[in-house]
Design a protein around this motif. Structure first.
Motif, PDB file in Angstrom:
ATOM      1  N   THR A  52      79.558  58.900 -35.305  1.00  0.00           N
ATOM      2  CA  THR A  52      79.349  58.882 -33.860  1.00  0.00           C
ATOM      3  C   THR A  52      77.913  59.231 -33.510  1.00  0.00           C
ATOM      4  OG1 THR A  52      81.664  59.466 -33.452  1.00  0.00           O
ATOM      5  CG2 THR A  52      80.099  59.914 -31.680  1.00  0.00           C
ATOM      6  N   LEU A  53      77.380  60.241 -34.178  1.00  0.00           N
ATOM      7  CA  LEU A  53      76.001  60.653 -33.929  1.00  0.00           C
ATOM      8  C   LEU A  53      75.013  59.552 -34.289  1.00  0.00           C
ATOM      9  CD1 LEU A  53      73.723  62.698 -33.382  1.00  0.00           C
ATOM     10  CD2 LEU A  53      74.013  63.489 -35.744  1.00  0.00           C
ATOM     11  N   LEU A  54      75.126  59.017 -35.503  1.00  0.00           N
ATOM     12  CA  LEU A  54      74.129  58.057 -35.972  1.00  0.00           C
ATOM     13  C   LEU A  54      74.216  56.729 -35.227  1.00  0.00           C
ATOM     14  CD1 LEU A  54      74.144  58.753 -39.818  1.00  0.00           C
ATOM     15  CD2 LEU A  54      72.480  59.511 -38.106  1.00  0.00           C
ATOM     16  N   ALA A  55      75.417  56.278 -34.918  1.00  0.00           N
ATOM     17  CA  ALA A  55      75.545  55.034 -34.155  1.00  0.00           C
ATOM     18  C   ALA A  55      74.990  55.212 -32.743  1.00  0.00           C
ATOM     19  CB  ALA A  55      77.001  54.590 -34.109  1.00  0.00           C
ATOM     20  N   SER A  56      75.243  56.376 -32.136  1.00  0.00           N
ATOM     21  CA  SER A  56      74.711  56.641 -30.797  1.00  0.00           C
ATOM     22  C   SER A  56      73.190  56.724 -30.817  1.00  0.00           C
ATOM     23  CB  SER A  56      75.305  57.937 -30.243  1.00  0.00           C
ATOM     24  OG  SER A  56      76.701  57.840 -30.099  1.00  0.00           O
ATOM     25  N   GLN A  57      72.647  57.421 -31.806  1.00  0.00           N
ATOM     26  CA  GLN A  57      71.186  57.505 -31.922  1.00  0.00           C
ATOM     27  C   GLN A  57      70.572  56.124 -32.086  1.00  0.00           C
ATOM     28  OE1 GLN A  57      70.726  60.282 -35.209  1.00  0.00           O
ATOM     29  NE2 GLN A  57      70.127  61.919 -33.805  1.00  0.00           N
ATOM     30  N   ALA A  58      71.239  55.249 -32.832  1.00  0.00           N
ATOM     31  CA  ALA A  58      70.718  53.903 -33.035  1.00  0.00           C
ATOM     32  C   ALA A  58      70.789  53.070 -31.760  1.00  0.00           C
ATOM     33  CB  ALA A  58      71.492  53.207 -34.159  1.00  0.00           C
TER      34      ALA A  58
END
Length: 229
Positions: A108-114
């Motif tokens: 969730t964190l990495l997809a949102s950051q991307a």
């Protein structure tokens, strides 16, 4: 009028496919992203992006950037990717806790950051995370899973506060047990009358992606099946 453009992580699962169906039916463009390879049965008209390791920051960014380039931008992301494990704390393995964190919070964190650079560039966007009712109160055997979903809830709140004045809303829905073939197989003797259908969850997601939800951010919305008439 341009079509809205969305990414759905965990897009090949039952809930991801239901959200993809709902988005396409609404006239939006949908990219279904998943670690699994693309398979039959995905919504017709969706962009299927299989083999995406959303636990890897570089892979996540390549994937989301590729979708944004293909669509000519991005209007939102729905973070469905996650996983469940039943294991007691007393006899549990720390690897289970690490795996639950990686599958639920890290993705969730990495997809949102991307996705954020694309959303912020246009000054508006939507992020919808899939949490769980267990984030509020864990039951026996659900320690690792509930802790991870609690992490998703806190991440949702933190992002909502950070992005409050920048045009991007961040919300989460907290389902009870989702009525999927996998859950029915795992719990064959369970009472499914209060389980929530993926299509019902998809309708709530569509609301949170819509202009009608512009004043809603940082919300953690429980979603349960309605009682029997």
């Amino acid at each position: 009028m341009n079509k809205a453009r969305y990414v759905v992580t965990g897009g090949f699962g039952a809930l991801g496919r239901a959200i993809g169906d709902a988005l396409l039916a609404s006239g939006a463009q949908a990219a279904l992203v998943d670690q699994a390879p693309a398979a039959a049965g995905l919504p017709a008209g969706a962009l299927a992006c299989g083999g995406a390791d959303l636990c890897d920051p570089h892979a996540a960014r390549r994937c989301i950037d590729g979708v944004a380039e293909r669509f000519g931008g991005l209007d939102g992301i729905v973070n469905v990717a996650g996983g469940f494990a039943w294991e007691s704390v007393e006899h549990g393995d720390i690897a289970t806790w690490d795996r639950m964190y990686a599958m639920n919070v890290r993705t969730t964190l990495l997809a949102s950051q991307a996705a954020l650079p694309h959303l912020l560039r246009q000054g508006r966007g939507r992020i919808v995370n899939i949490g769980a009712m267990a984030a509020g109160r864990a039951q026996a055997g659900m320690g690792a899973y509930a802790a991870a979903k609690s992490g998703v809830a806190r991440l949702t709140e933190a992002m909502a506060e950070e992005l409050l004045a920048r045009g991007v809303t961040v919300n989460a829905i907290l389902p009870g047990i989702i009525d999927t073939p996998a859950n029915r197989a795992a719990m064959p003797d369970a009472d499914t009358s209060r389980w929530v259908a993926p299509a019902a969850l998809a309708e709530v997601v569509l609301f949170l992606l819509s202009d009608a939800s512009a004043a809603v951010t940082g919300a953690l919305l429980p979603v349960m099946a309605r009682g029997l008439d």
